[in-house]
Motif scaffolding. Sequence first.
Motif, short mmCIF file in Angstrom:
data_model
loop_
_atom_site.label_atom_id
_atom_site.label_comp_id
_atom_site.label_asym_id
_atom_site.label_seq_id
_atom_site.Cartn_x
_atom_site.Cartn_y
_atom_site.Cartn_z
N ALA A 81 1.06 -1.15 0.19
CA ALA A 81 -0.07 0.02 -0.12
C ALA A 81 1.10 1.28 -0.07
O ALA A 81 1.47 1.69 1.09
CB ALA A 81 -0.93 -0.09 1.21
N ALA A 82 1.13 1.73 -1.07
CA ALA A 82 2.02 2.96 -1.42
C ALA A 82 1.31 4.01 -1.65
O ALA A 82 0.51 4.34 -2.70
CB ALA A 82 2.95 2.60 -2.48
N CYS A 83 1.66 5.17 -0.80
CA CYS A 83 0.44 6.35 -0.98
C CYS A 83 1.71 7.45 -1.24
O CYS A 83 2.56 7.63 -0.66
CB CYS A 83 -0.32 6.47 0.24
SG CYS A 83 -1.41 5.42 0.48
N VAL A 84 1.57 8.25 -2.07
CA VAL A 84 2.04 9.24 -2.53
C VAL A 84 1.77 10.74 -2.21
O VAL A 84 0.51 10.96 -2.31
CB VAL A 84 2.39 9.57 -3.92
CG1 VAL A 84 3.33 10.49 -4.42
CG2 VAL A 84 3.00 8.25 -4.53
N LEU A 85 2.27 11.37 -1.07
CA LEU A 85 1.78 12.50 -0.49
C LEU A 85 2.69 13.71 -0.86
O LEU A 85 3.92 13.56 -0.94
CB LEU A 85 1.92 12.24 1.00
CG LEU A 85 0.88 11.44 1.56
CD1 LEU A 85 1.14 10.01 1.38
CD2 LEU A 85 0.69 11.53 3.08
N PRO A 86 2.19 15.02 -1.02
CA PRO A 86 3.14 16.19 -1.31
C PRO A 86 3.73 16.63 -0.10
O PRO A 86 3.45 16.04 1.17
CB PRO A 86 1.83 17.05 -1.45
CG PRO A 86 0.60 16.86 -0.79
CD PRO A 86 0.83 15.30 -0.90
N THR A 87 4.75 17.29 -0.09
CA THR A 87 5.60 17.83 1.26
C THR A 87 5.42 19.33 1.25
O THR A 87 5.05 19.79 0.23
CB THR A 87 7.10 17.11 1.08
OG1 THR A 87 7.76 17.85 -0.03
CG2 THR A 87 7.19 15.76 0.97
N SER A 88 6.34 19.94 2.01
CA SER A 88 6.35 21.27 2.20
C SER A 88 7.43 21.92 1.11
O SER A 88 7.74 23.17 0.87
CB SER A 88 7.05 21.95 3.37
OG SER A 88 8.26 21.24 3.85
N VAL A 89 7.94 20.71 0.17
CA VAL A 89 9.17 21.17 -0.67
C VAL A 89 8.59 21.01 -2.18
O VAL A 89 7.74 19.98 -2.38
CB VAL A 89 10.30 20.22 -0.80
CG1 VAL A 89 11.49 20.76 -1.69
CG2 VAL A 89 10.89 20.55 0.85
N ALA A 90 8.66 22.13 -2.84
CA ALA A 90 7.82 21.84 -4.33
C ALA A 90 8.14 20.75 -5.17
O ALA A 90 7.47 20.36 -6.02
CB ALA A 90 8.17 23.36 -4.95
N ASN A 91 9.54 20.28 -5.09
CA ASN A 91 9.77 19.31 -6.00
C ASN A 91 10.06 17.85 -5.30
O ASN A 91 10.85 17.12 -5.73
CB ASN A 91 11.19 19.62 -6.78
CG ASN A 91 12.29 19.82 -5.76
OD1 ASN A 91 12.16 20.12 -4.83
ND2 ASN A 91 13.66 19.40 -6.35
#
Length: 564
Positions: A268-278
Amino acid sequence: MVNLASRRAPRTISVGLAALLTLTACTAFPPSDEAAPAATATPEADVVTPDVAVQTPEPDPTPTPTPSVTAPAPVMPEASPWVRPAPAPVMSHDVAPGAGPDIGTVVDVADEEIETGVHAHDDVAYLQSDIGELAFDFQESSVTDGQPFTFVDASSVEGSLAFEVSAGHKNTATPADWFTHQVGRNTVNDGLGFHSATGRTPKDLHYAFCGDLTFHAYDDATTTACLGQGHTGLDNDWWFGGPDFEVIDGHLCHIDASAADDDDRGLAACVLPTSVANAFDVRTASTHSNYVTTYSPKLDTALSESIETRAVAQNLVDTLYEKELISKTEKTALDVAIRALPDTTITAELPTGWTFHCDHACADDDQYAISDGQIWAGARASDAYSSWLWDELIPGAVKKDLNNTSVNATAGRHGTSDVAEWMVDQVGDGGMIGMGSSNGTATPASLNFAFCGTLDPDGVDSHVEHDVCLGQGHTVADDANNWWVGGEDWIDVGSLSLHDLLPNVHNFAIRDFVDVVIGDGDVRMLLHRESLTAIITAETDALDSGFVDNMMIVAGVEVFAERD
């Protein structure tokens, strides 16, 4: 007129002379103690003769220039704006002739880039993984017409997968439409760290590319992943997506129940945004490893005595009926099952253990139920788990004669009545018991998840299928997750005291195990209608249910011999 001119001239002349003297001293003479008098004397010769310079002052206009020559310090600050700009051209081209870039060439290149908009930028994006090493194999891309694009590399850097790209930066719909065609709305956008979102599509992008993303820790499972770079506001933003990803409770996740890590945890691999743009994080999000353990006697363990199959089974059924734990109808059905057992003597020919099996890791829609918004990554048998009960409470002399196998369900935890109702429907007219629940609780009010498969004996064949369903709930009293087990072909015989149970247990290991774990408490038991295999677990008053709420004992009286 003469007096006016003679009053104004000294300051004007002195400023000019001071600037000239300063420039001359900086450019023509080396700095030294002797050079200063010579420099100040040179302009004075043009104004007065040496004889006048040494005469005593008289009321004559000629001495007026003298203060500017003998005391130049007060006028130096006024001259500094004229002196300091002079070195600037030298500093800006502080290189040897021919060693630096030709200014005309640089200007020509800059003009060409402005006119054509063509320039390759070096870009990097990261997947920061918490679920093991990742790898990426580039396959295809789309870029704005006329812009350069080169996929440089995808490499592992300190636990992250780094994507290196050299490409032009011109936002158009072409790569954005291509990206959307590849992934649909299965996307996450970093939003420059402030306005991230899932399930959207980009309007414009500089470029986009896709390839095979591999999860090395999960049997090298592979899926298609795509990334794209666009521009929002004053900065570039990144998009991630994949055709086999899905948005679950606001998270973009890839679920593959057929793949598992060393702990038998489904992917179960979930891709989440971070506080870094890239950069994006890759995590398991809200999923957990949920274990339930079965203990059973080993095949090579000698029984306390030789017993006849039908005799021990009949004795158990009669005891249950006398204690009014089963109805007359249930007893009649069990009597029929006993007569179907082989008339033989059991010595040590019990199954070596019992293992839960489920096709496709219980990932088919009709095999499981889970609360809305929760992730389900399948269930599978596991030997990677040792509970606190096994590690700390059970003596080594008892453990050596027991099998210890588990089931690991990879799932989120949120209880609902819908899941409980699904399991009740699967069990139908059969029986179910809760591990660590009292006898008065016949069915669960809510469950986090539930799934169905078969409980099979290891190393031997049975003439019947032991279909069984398992579900996890939560006990408020103990603030712990407890499990339920049941099935259509099982009878809930209610609660038994150890006084009633132990005379029917002919295995020392099981006797000692029950005595250690349950103590003076009662147990709950399911009995299979045909094989008379028993599933035994503890009630809440047997011991702290936090110790036993994920434990069940499975034992059979049937010799799994070949039938006529």
